[in-house]
Write an enzyme that holds these catalytic residues in place. Structure first.
Site, mmCIF file in Angstrom:
data_model
loop_
_atom_site.group_PDB
_atom_site.id
_atom_site.type_symbol
_atom_site.label_atom_id
_atom_site.label_comp_id
_atom_site.label_asym_id
_atom_site.label_seq_id
_atom_site.Cartn_x
_atom_site.Cartn_y
_atom_site.Cartn_z
ATOM 1 N N SER A 131 0.826 -1.205 0.000
ATOM 2 C CA SER A 131 0.000 0.000 0.000
ATOM 3 C C SER A 131 0.859 1.254 0.000
ATOM 4 C CB SER A 131 -0.918 0.022 1.230
ATOM 5 O OG SER A 131 -1.692 1.213 1.230
ATOM 6 N N LYS A 186 -4.477 -6.560 4.102
ATOM 7 C CA LYS A 186 -4.485 -5.496 3.084
ATOM 8 C C LYS A 186 -5.921 -5.173 2.662
ATOM 9 C CE LYS A 186 -2.868 -2.689 -0.107
ATOM 10 N NZ LYS A 186 -3.831 -2.558 -1.181
ATOM 11 N N HIS A 189 -7.352 -3.064 5.326
ATOM 12 C CA HIS A 189 -6.760 -1.733 5.150
ATOM 13 C C HIS A 189 -7.538 -0.940 4.101
ATOM 14 C CE1 HIS A 189 -4.304 0.937 2.628
ATOM 15 N NE2 HIS A 189 -3.634 1.263 3.720
ATOM 16 N N ASN A 190 -7.797 -1.579 2.960
ATOM 17 C CA ASN A 190 -8.505 -0.883 1.886
ATOM 18 C C ASN A 190 -9.943 -0.567 2.273
ATOM 19 O OD1 ASN A 190 -6.109 -1.344 0.558
ATOM 20 N ND2 ASN A 190 -7.072 -2.004 -1.337
ATOM 21 N N GLU A 193 -9.782 2.366 4.389
ATOM 22 C CA GLU A 193 -9.509 3.479 3.470
ATOM 23 C C GLU A 193 -10.812 3.995 2.860
ATOM 24 O OE1 GLU A 193 -7.710 3.544 -0.968
ATOM 25 O OE2 GLU A 193 -6.390 2.677 0.546
#
Length: 485
Positions: A131, A186, A189-190, A193
């Site tokens: 990222s 991940k 995380h996205n 986000e």
């Protein structure tokens, strides 16, 4: 051919090219290949010109022949069947102990499958989240590797060298866990986000349409917020976007169509939360907000037919902005709390041993959601590694309780004025639900038992003991099997 490359990389799009340059800057010799071979030549004569330790290959066979053993080959290609295709192309030229690394946004279930498949062939596999976008790849991304644990020693030094570093020099990269753990983290995380971006957009919307603030005024506000608890990359770039002028001297933002795109990782987070039964409501609303924005033509038609007169002007703009800052921070806390809840549930489901403090540290630099806020999360898990929810940590509990009145004021003002705040409102609703010792789910269970004999538990009996009521007098004593989905 001399075997002198430390690593091979396949896929020379923006992220792949920048990772190669990053690796090379740190002293690693990198061999590169792209399915469209002309891109290799263009890269070597363009961005990589003059770099004798960036080597071009004309085929995967040639690439494999250029690598030191055990071979390490990183795929920076589109997620899905393309990854499987390259794995099959590489296998004839690999030996036992070689390692394939998938650095794309693959679905964690695919990484689970690939790790097991390649282990049977003696090949090590890593699925790693990367990222930070173009700039992060070039200067230091956040890297979240998972897969076959035997592969970690092969790449640890390189990954921790090229990744971002915290202010105190700690690498924003560490081993996450087995199989698809890295890609799962991940994915979360996205998803976070998505949530961060949506609540920031809602704050912008309220300042623009309720408080009547101009782009420069809002840019100044985001600049101020970026010096406090909201200090983060996304707040920083929002400040810069609001200040940017087009060739006419007008805000560039005003010329951009309000129809958002998405690549799927936020949706995957939502689907995973439903599969695991975790109420990741804010991220779900952020995904749906993007979907709603895409209905541009319908929204224009509806705006002319569904006219309301609910707008309530903001009387004290400074107080409203101050309240909005706290509402944004409280919503952000809920978003991260939900994301860590999802990771905790996945760890139990899939047998991963996740270090949540280390994950917060990995996100501290290089990635899109990097912020000072993440240090507080690391501190919370350092203090209590088995913390059930961030909302139960002393720091976060005090911050969110301090923000509560402001948070409610903002939501009420938005609702009375007819402006949508789906993410902020869902965060507040989650907070109210989570802190409720008794919810109306007793009625829901009674309804399920009434029409389907699905049974229920009793407040005066032990958990796990199920009962059924013959509500109509004609249903008898037969009940459906008790189960949870």
């Amino acid at each position: 051919m001399e075997k002198n490359a430390d690593i091979g990389l396949i896929g020379l799009a923006v992220m792949g090219q920048n990772l190669v340059l990053n690796m090379n800057d740190h002293g690693y010799t990198v061999a590169v290949f792209n399915r469209t071979v002309k891109k290799v030549d263009d890269f070597l004569s363009g961005a990589a010109t003059g770099r004798d330790t960036v080597l071009g290959a004309g085929s995967v066979e040639q690439l494999a022949a250029m690598l030191k053993r055990p071979r390490k080959i990183m795929l920076m290609v589109k997620a899905g069947p393309v990854v499987d295709s390259f794995i099959e192309m590489l296998l004839p030229f690999l030996e036992e102990g070689d390692c394939i690394i998938d650095g794309g946004n693959s679905h964690y279930a695919d990484t689970n499958r690939r790790t097991e498949y390649l282990a049977q062939k003696g090949i090590l596999y890593i699925g790693t989240g990367v990222s930070g976008g173009e700039e992060g790849a070039r200067r230091g991304p956040s890297i979240m590797p998972g897969g076959n644990p035997k592969a970690w020693p092969l790449v640890k030094e390189m990954f921790q060298t090229i990744c971002a570093k915290t202010d105190t020099g700690e690498p924003c990269c560490d081993w996450v866990g087995e199989k698809g753990a890295g890609h799962f983290v991940k994915m979360v995380h996205n998803g976070i986000e998505y949530g961060d971006m949506q609540i920031i957009c809602e704050a912008y919307h309220l300042m623009r349409d309720l408080a009547g603030l101009g782009a420069d005024e809002m840019s100044d506000i985001f600049d101020l917020w970026n010096r406090g608890p909201l200090d983060s990359y996304l707040i920083q770039i929002t400040r810069d976007i609001l200040a940017y002028k087009d060739e006419k001297g007008e805000p560039q933002l005003d010329s951009i169509l309000d129809s958002a795109g998405q690549k799927g990782t936020g949706k995957w987070t939502g689907i995973s939360s439903l599969e695991l039964g975790v109420p990741v409501t804010l991220i779900g609303e952020a995904v749906f907000a993007r979907s709603l924005s895409s209905l541009k033509d319908e929204r224009i038609k509806a705006s002319k037919l569904l006219v309301t007169k609910n707008s309530v002007p903001v009387k004290d703009k400074q107080k409203f902005v101050d309240d909005l800052e706290k509402a944004l921070l409280a919503s952000k806390i809920v978003s991260y709390a939900q994301g860590f809840m999802l990771m905790r549930e996945a760890a139990g489901e899939y047998g991963w041993s996740l270090d949540y403090g280390a994950i917060a540290l990995m996100w501290r630099g290089g990635c899109i959601i990097r912020s000072a806020f993440l240090q507080k999360i690391k501190n919370a898990f350092d203090k209590e590694s088995r913390l059930q929810n961030l909302l139960l940590d002393d720091y976060f509990r005090n911050v969110i309780l301090d923000a509560e009145d402001s948070w409610r004021n903002v939501i009420v003002q938005a609702v009375r004025s007819g402006l949508p705040v789906p993410a902020m409102a869902s965060a507040l609703t989650f907070f109210d639900g989570y802190r409720s010792g008794r919810l109306p789910a007793n009625l829901l269970q009674a309804q399920r038992d009434y029409f389907g004999a699905h049974t229920y538990e009793r407040v005066d009996r032990s958990r796990g003991e199920f009962f059924h009521t013959d509500w109509t007098g004609t249903g008898g004593d037969v009940s459906s099997t008790a189960y949870d989905v």
